[in-house]
Design a protein around this motif. Structure first.
Motif, PDB file in Angstrom:
ATOM      1  N   VAL A   7       0.850  -1.189   0.000  1.00  0.00           N
ATOM      2  CA  VAL A   7       0.000   0.000   0.000  1.00  0.00           C
ATOM      3  C   VAL A   7       0.883   1.237   0.000  1.00  0.00           C
ATOM      4  O   VAL A   7       2.069   1.168   0.326  1.00  0.00           O
ATOM      5  N   LYS A   8       0.295   2.364  -0.355  1.00  0.00           N
ATOM      6  CA  LYS A   8       1.089   3.585  -0.489  1.00  0.00           C
ATOM      7  C   LYS A   8       0.254   4.806  -0.149  1.00  0.00           C
ATOM      8  O   LYS A   8      -0.912   4.901  -0.543  1.00  0.00           O
ATOM      9  N   GLU A   9       0.857   5.730   0.595  1.00  0.00           N
ATOM     10  CA  GLU A   9       0.206   7.012   0.840  1.00  0.00           C
ATOM     11  C   GLU A   9       0.521   7.946  -0.322  1.00  0.00           C
ATOM     12  O   GLU A   9       1.685   8.093  -0.718  1.00  0.00           O
ATOM     13  N   VAL A  10      -0.519   8.571  -0.878  1.00  0.00           N
ATOM     14  CA  VAL A  10      -0.355   9.450  -2.037  1.00  0.00           C
ATOM     15  C   VAL A  10      -1.148  10.734  -1.823  1.00  0.00           C
ATOM     16  O   VAL A  10      -2.079  10.768  -1.013  1.00  0.00           O
ATOM     17  N   PRO A  11      -0.806  11.806  -2.540  1.00  0.00           N
ATOM     18  CA  PRO A  11      -1.638  13.016  -2.493  1.00  0.00           C
ATOM     19  C   PRO A  11      -3.030  12.709  -3.026  1.00  0.00           C
ATOM     20  O   PRO A  11      -3.176  11.922  -3.965  1.00  0.00           O
ATOM     21  N   ASP A  12      -4.031  13.286  -2.433  1.00  0.00           N
ATOM     22  CA  ASP A  12      -5.410  13.062  -2.867  1.00  0.00           C
ATOM     23  C   ASP A  12      -5.550  13.394  -4.345  1.00  0.00           C
ATOM     24  O   ASP A  12      -5.158  14.467  -4.807  1.00  0.00           O
ATOM     25  N   THR A  13      -6.108  12.447  -5.095  1.00  0.00           N
ATOM     26  CA  THR A  13      -6.272  12.622  -6.540  1.00  0.00           C
ATOM     27  C   THR A  13      -7.069  13.883  -6.869  1.00  0.00           C
ATOM     28  O   THR A  13      -6.832  14.537  -7.889  1.00  0.00           O
ATOM     29  N   TYR A  14      -8.023  14.217  -6.012  1.00  0.00           N
ATOM     30  CA  TYR A  14      -8.899  15.356  -6.283  1.00  0.00           C
ATOM     31  C   TYR A  14      -8.345  16.656  -5.692  1.00  0.00           C
ATOM     32  O   TYR A  14      -8.975  17.702  -5.811  1.00  0.00           O
ATOM     33  N   GLY A  24      12.287  18.459  -7.417  1.00  0.00           N
ATOM     34  CA  GLY A  24      11.475  17.651  -8.311  1.00  0.00           C
ATOM     35  C   GLY A  24      10.573  16.677  -7.582  1.00  0.00           C
ATOM     36  O   GLY A  24       9.856  15.903  -8.205  1.00  0.00           O
ATOM     37  N   LEU A  25      10.571  16.717  -6.249  1.00  0.00           N
ATOM     38  CA  LEU A  25       9.751  15.807  -5.454  1.00  0.00           C
ATOM     39  C   LEU A  25       8.373  16.409  -5.214  1.00  0.00           C
ATOM     40  O   LEU A  25       8.200  17.621  -5.211  1.00  0.00           O
ATOM     41  N   SER A  26       7.415  15.549  -4.983  1.00  0.00           N
ATOM     42  CA  SER A  26       6.054  16.000  -4.716  1.00  0.00           C
ATOM     43  C   SER A  26       5.980  16.700  -3.371  1.00  0.00           C
ATOM     44  O   SER A  26       6.545  16.233  -2.374  1.00  0.00           O
ATOM     45  N   ILE A 116       0.392  -8.975  -3.421  1.00  0.00           N
ATOM     46  CA  ILE A 116      -0.581  -8.289  -4.283  1.00  0.00           C
ATOM     47  C   ILE A 116      -0.309  -6.797  -4.240  1.00  0.00           C
ATOM     48  O   ILE A 116      -0.146  -6.214  -3.165  1.00  0.00           O
ATOM     49  N   THR A 117      -0.274  -6.180  -5.395  1.00  0.00           N
ATOM     50  CA  THR A 117      -0.069  -4.741  -5.480  1.00  0.00           C
ATOM     51  C   THR A 117      -0.896  -4.184  -6.637  1.00  0.00           C
ATOM     52  O   THR A 117      -1.395  -4.934  -7.472  1.00  0.00           O
ATOM     53  N   GLY A 118      -1.038  -2.882  -6.674  1.00  0.00           N
ATOM     54  CA  GLY A 118      -1.729  -2.249  -7.786  1.00  0.00           C
ATOM     55  C   GLY A 118      -0.823  -2.171  -9.003  1.00  0.00           C
ATOM     56  O   GLY A 118       0.400  -2.205  -8.879  1.00  0.00           O
ATOM     57  N   ASN A 119      -1.423  -2.052 -10.178  1.00  0.00           N
ATOM     58  CA  ASN A 119      -0.605  -1.971 -11.389  1.00  0.00           C
ATOM     59  C   ASN A 119       0.058  -0.607 -11.545  1.00  0.00           C
ATOM     60  O   ASN A 119       1.176  -0.499 -12.044  1.00  0.00           O
ATOM     61  N   GLY A 124       2.962   8.165  -9.052  1.00  0.00           N
ATOM     62  CA  GLY A 124       4.091   7.868  -9.926  1.00  0.00           C
ATOM     63  C   GLY A 124       3.693   7.294 -11.271  1.00  0.00           C
ATOM     64  O   GLY A 124       4.305   7.595 -12.298  1.00  0.00           O
ATOM     65  N   THR A 125       2.669   6.444 -11.299  1.00  0.00           N
ATOM     66  CA  THR A 125       2.138   5.789 -12.506  1.00  0.00           C
ATOM     67  C   THR A 125       3.222   5.128 -13.362  1.00  0.00           C
ATOM     68  O   THR A 125       3.150   5.152 -14.588  1.00  0.00           O
ATOM     69  N   ALA A 126       4.241   4.561 -12.721  1.00  0.00           N
ATOM     70  CA  ALA A 126       5.329   3.943 -13.487  1.00  0.00           C
ATOM     71  C   ALA A 126       4.916   2.579 -14.033  1.00  0.00           C
ATOM     72  O   ALA A 126       5.184   2.248 -15.187  1.00  0.00           O
ATOM     73  N   GLY A 127       4.285   1.747 -13.203  1.00  0.00           N
ATOM     74  CA  GLY A 127       3.784   0.469 -13.664  1.00  0.00           C
ATOM     75  C   GLY A 127       4.795  -0.654 -13.762  1.00  0.00           C
ATOM     76  O   GLY A 127       4.478  -1.729 -14.282  1.00  0.00           O
ATOM     77  N   VAL A 128       6.022  -0.434 -13.272  1.00  0.00           N
ATOM     78  CA  VAL A 128       7.052  -1.473 -13.396  1.00  0.00           C
ATOM     79  C   VAL A 128       7.434  -2.100 -12.061  1.00  0.00           C
ATOM     80  O   VAL A 128       8.141  -3.112 -12.034  1.00  0.00           O
ATOM     81  N   LEU A 129       6.978  -1.531 -10.969  1.00  0.00           N
ATOM     82  CA  LEU A 129       7.397  -2.011  -9.649  1.00  0.00           C
ATOM     83  C   LEU A 129       7.037  -3.481  -9.396  1.00  0.00           C
ATOM     84  O   LEU A 129       7.866  -4.227  -8.857  1.00  0.00           O
ATOM     85  N   PRO A 130       5.823  -3.957  -9.751  1.00  0.00           N
ATOM     86  CA  PRO A 130       5.511  -5.368  -9.496  1.00  0.00           C
ATOM     87  C   PRO A 130       6.510  -6.325 -10.133  1.00  0.00           C
ATOM     88  O   PRO A 130       6.942  -7.300  -9.508  1.00  0.00           O
ATOM     89  N   ALA A 131       6.889  -6.082 -11.379  1.00  0.00           N
ATOM     90  CA  ALA A 131       7.841  -6.948 -12.063  1.00  0.00           C
ATOM     91  C   ALA A 131       9.224  -6.851 -11.427  1.00  0.00           C
ATOM     92  O   ALA A 131       9.926  -7.862 -11.269  1.00  0.00           O
TER      93      ALA A 131
END
Length: 258
Positions: A7-14, A24-26, A116-119, A124-131
């Motif tokens: 799981v990950k803490e992220v800035p609220d999408t909205y 360059g960091l959030s 189990i993790t999200g895609n 970040g939306t990188a999509g490579v961490l699971p692999a």
């Protein structure tokens, strides 16, 4: 069965998300921070299996700042058995390579049959961490699953493919990632929130994991520049003087919009 959910803490999408123009960091203090929705859906997959199979243990794992503790504890309130949070100042600005290495060490320490993790994370939306995680752990992976079936010895699922769907299977232990096609996560109830306060919550450093990383010395990802998003310019306004249709068609053709 022991299932580890990342799981990950992220800035609220909205909310209003901003980058520090020097690092360059959030700027996470600039917006409300929440548990990533795709992480919640991943947790729901694990909890749904645990509900139907007594003795299943669900562990949430995260790499975040100490300030994220309250957010990650939501996973315990939803029903996870325990939580592990990796906190270390050396991880500020860690790239995907470092993140995968550290999370793999935390998962290995927790022990797992399935991860189990999200895609994609919403920040970040990188999509490579699971692999990458599966590579560090030395286990097979099945990514971007829109349906999941877990058994005692294997995990299977459906992945969108060109012209149809692919059914994939991997023996346990394994790593999978899921998409937003999976069901919404359950809401923590009052009983779960109170129980979360007494569940095991372990905070680990890099030294505890036996991992030696320094993102600043040998980064695998290099930021070349960061600039503020330019203000939105005014659009083209057409006033109908009897030929607006022709002028609109010409504009669309000129800008290759048709």
């Amino acid at each position: 069965m022991r299932i580890v959910v990342l799981v990950k803490e992220v800035p609220d999408t909205y909310g209003d998300r901003k980058l520090d123009l020097e690092t360059g960091l959030s700027q996470r203090d600039a917006s409300e921070r929440v548990l990533d929705e795709i992480g919640e859906r991943s947790l729901e997959v694990a909890l749904s299996y645990a509900d139907a199979h007594a003795g299943t243990e669900v562990v949430v794992v995260s790499m975040a700042s100490e300030a994220a503790t309250a957010t990650i504890r939501k996973g315990l309130a939803m029903g996870a058995s325990s939580a592990i949070q990796v906190v270390d100042e050396a991880l500020a600005g860690a790239d995907l390579g470092v993140t995968a290495k550290v999370l793999a060490a935390a998962v290995r320490r927790a022990g797992f049959d399935l991860v189990i993790t999200g895609n994609l994370s919403t920040d970040g939306t990188a999509g490579v961490l699971p692999a990458m995680l599966a590579e560090h752990l030395g286990v097979p992976h099945a990514t971007a699953l829109s349906a999941v079936e877990i058994s005692e010895t294997a995990v299977a699922g459906t992945r969108a493919a060109d012209g149809g769907a692919a059914h994939v299977t991997a023996p346990l232990p394994a790593v999978i990632s899921i998409t937003e096609a999976l069901p919404d996560a359950r809401f923590p109830n009052f009983k779960g929130i109170m129980a979360a306060k007494k569940k095991p919550f372990e905070t680990l450093s890099l030294a505890d994991l036996g991992v030696d990383v320094d993102p600043g010395v040998a980064p695998q990802t290099i930021m070349t520049a960061v600039t503020e998003k330019p203000p939105r310019g005014a659009g083209v306004k057409l006033v109908d003087e009897g030929d607006a249709g022709e002028r609109l068609a010409a504009y669309l053709i000129e800008n290759r919009l048709v």
